[in-house]
Each structure stands twice: as structure tokens, then as C-alpha cells.
Enzyme design. Structure first.
Site, PDB file in Angstrom:
ATOM      1  N   ARG A   1       0.818  -1.220   0.000  1.00 15.17           N
ATOM      2  CA  ARG A   1       0.000   0.000   0.000  1.00 15.17           C
ATOM      3  C   ARG A   1       0.852   1.269   0.000  1.00 15.17           C
ATOM      4  O   ARG A   1       0.440   2.300  -0.551  1.00 15.17           O
ATOM      5  CB  ARG A   1      -0.944  -0.005   1.208  1.00 15.17           C
ATOM      6  CG  ARG A   1      -2.016   1.096   1.166  1.00 15.17           C
ATOM      7  CD  ARG A   1      -3.090   0.853   2.219  1.00 15.17           C
ATOM      8  NE  ARG A   1      -4.211   1.781   2.088  1.00 15.17           N
ATOM      9  CZ  ARG A   1      -4.386   2.871   2.828  1.00 15.17           C
ATOM     10  NH1 ARG A   1      -3.508   3.177   3.771  1.00 15.17           N
ATOM     11  NH2 ARG A   1      -5.438   3.655   2.650  1.00 15.17           N
TER      12      ARG A   1
ATOM     13  N   ILE B   1      -6.987   8.017  -1.043  1.00 16.60           N
ATOM     14  CA  ILE B   1      -6.923   6.561  -1.084  1.00 16.60           C
ATOM     15  C   ILE B   1      -7.773   6.082   0.084  1.00 16.60           C
ATOM     16  O   ILE B   1      -7.629   6.557   1.210  1.00 16.60           O
ATOM     17  CB  ILE B   1      -5.469   6.042  -0.991  1.00 16.60           C
ATOM     18  CG1 ILE B   1      -5.436   4.507  -0.969  1.00 16.60           C
ATOM     19  CG2 ILE B   1      -4.734   6.612   0.209  1.00 16.60           C
ATOM     20  CD1 ILE B   1      -4.014   3.931  -1.034  1.00 16.60           C
ATOM     21  N   SER B   2      -8.714   5.187  -0.185  1.00 12.31           N
ATOM     22  CA  SER B   2      -9.647   4.739   0.849  1.00 12.31           C
ATOM     23  C   SER B   2      -8.921   3.992   1.958  1.00 12.31           C
ATOM     24  O   SER B   2      -7.867   3.390   1.744  1.00 12.31           O
ATOM     25  CB  SER B   2     -10.715   3.822   0.240  1.00 12.31           C
ATOM     26  OG  SER B   2     -11.550   4.529  -0.643  1.00 12.31           O
ATOM     27  N   GLN B   3      -9.513   4.005   3.156  1.00 16.13           N
ATOM     28  CA  GLN B   3      -8.926   3.260   4.258  1.00 16.13           C
ATOM     29  C   GLN B   3      -8.961   1.771   3.931  1.00 16.13           C
ATOM     30  O   GLN B   3      -9.839   1.292   3.211  1.00 16.13           O
ATOM     31  CB  GLN B   3      -9.685   3.538   5.549  1.00 16.13           C
ATOM     32  CG  GLN B   3     -11.101   3.001   5.576  1.00 16.13           C
ATOM     33  CD  GLN B   3     -11.866   3.449   6.806  1.00 16.13           C
ATOM     34  OE1 GLN B   3     -12.515   4.493   6.788  1.00 16.13           O
ATOM     35  NE2 GLN B   3     -11.787   2.667   7.865  1.00 16.13           N
TER      36      GLN B   3
END
Length: 205
Positions: free
Chosen positions: A25, A51-53
């Protein structure tokens, strides 16, 4: 990240957990935020996008019920991280990003990491990618006020559309649409907060 954040919150699909354990990530996060890459929080990636969790990525990947060889459309490439997770699960991914700079950056990162099964295009996600429809799953990583009809039309029978729906001032709900042989079944789940799904501005004449 997998054991501390995802399993305790109910993510059980082994394919999802394995993919998220493998995809780096930090490669999808801008340098000022790399030290926060594995925390369960969204992070800015520029151009008013995030950026999504990790939990949200895991939930959407699990809800899509991806199987190896599935054809998946992603709307909102962003950093490319969600596309990488889907590709790691064995999907053939078509992803659309409205911000050209983000599309180029994501494509470069995905290529550097060897994700050859992802195709990136810059354009208006409301229209989907009809040339490659129908899709076994569609994952939307930004919130429209209502689900775009072209995306519903591009969903295969037994396909699933995962999308946060709502405005920026009212509740948004993660929504799962399934196209059954008898029609569309819609399920609204938990409240979420996503950036809005933006559209291309009409050309002035």
C-alpha cells in the site's frame, strides 16, 4: 494490517486478506504519507482525492465476490490501490479515472509492480466502459448522488455493483446492487463518507 484491522472488523474472505497482505500500500501513497500507509484511515493523494482506508477496500473487494478470471470495472482509479487488490485476487480489471494526472500516476505504479491485468483509462466514470461490458462486478470508489444507469446496464447477470450513494451534505450509504435473472436487487448497508463522483464538464460551444 490484516490481523489488526481487517479480521477484527469481520473481513473473512481469504482471497481478500491474502491480496491485501501482498499489495504494498505504501507504493500508492504520496511520500509525505508513506509512514501512515498501513493505518486504517483514508489519505490524500492530490487533486482533492483520497486513497480509501484499508477496511473499505477490503469490504468492497469482499462484497464484489471476485473469482479468478472475473472481469471487473472500477470507477475512480485514484491511486490504483483498489485495482491492484482486485488484480491480486485474479480479476481482469478495467479502471476509469477522471483526473488525467492520477490516471497516469496509477498506471505507472501498477506497471512498476507488475499488474498486467489492469487497464487504466482517463475519462468520465458515469459512462462506465461499455466496450468491455458486461462486467462480473463493478466497484465505484466515489459517491454519486444516485447510481448511474450506464453502470447498471453494464452489469452481467449475477454481477454485483458496489457503490457509496449519497450527497456531500446528507447521509451516504454503501450500496450493493445484484443483477439477478429476475431483475435488480438493491441492499443498503452502513454509512460511509466518500469524495463525490465527479463528471466531465460539458463542452462550451
Amino acid at each position: 494490517m490484516v490481523d489488526e484491522q481487517l479480521r477484527p472488523r469481520g473481513v473473512e474472505a481469504q482471497a481478500v486478506l491474502a491480496a491485501m497482505a501482498k499489495v504494498p500500500r505504501h507504493r500508492f501513497v504520496p511520500p509525505p504519507y508513506t509512514r501512515l500507509a498501513y493505518e486504517d484511515r483514508p489519505l490524500p493523494i492530490g487533486h482533492s482525492q483520497t486513497i480509501s482506508q484499508p477496511f473499505i477496500v477490503a469490504y468492497m473487494s469482499e462484497a464484489a465476490r471476485i473469482t479468478p478470471g472475473a472481469k471487473v470495472l472500477e470507477i475512480g482509479t485514484g491511486s490504483g490501490y483498489q485495482a491492484a487488490v482486485l488484480a491480486e485476487m485474479g480479476a481482469e480489471v478495467y479502471t476509469v479515472e477522471i483526473v488525467p494526472e492520477l490516471a497516469k500516476r496509477a498506471e505507472r505504479t501498477l506497471e512498476e509492480l507488475g499488474y498486467r491485468s489492469v487497464r487504466v483509462r482517463s475519462g468520465d466514470g458515469y459512462q462506465g466502459w461499455p466496450q468491455h461490458a458486461p462486467f462480473d462486478a463493478i466497484v465505484v470508489t466515489a459517491a454519486p448522488e444516485r447510481i448511474p444507469q450506464p453502470l447498471i446496464d453494464q452489469l452481467a447477470v449475477n454481477g454485483r455493483l458496489i457503490v457509496p450513494v449519497g450527497t456531500q451534505t446528507e447521509d451516504q450509504r454503501m450500496t450493493v446492487l445484484t443483477r439477478t435473472p429476475g431483475g435488480i436487487v438493491e441492499q443498503k448497508t452502513f454509512p460511509v463518507r466518500f469524495v463525490p463522483l465527479t463528471r466531465e464538464k460539458p463542452q462550451e460551444h
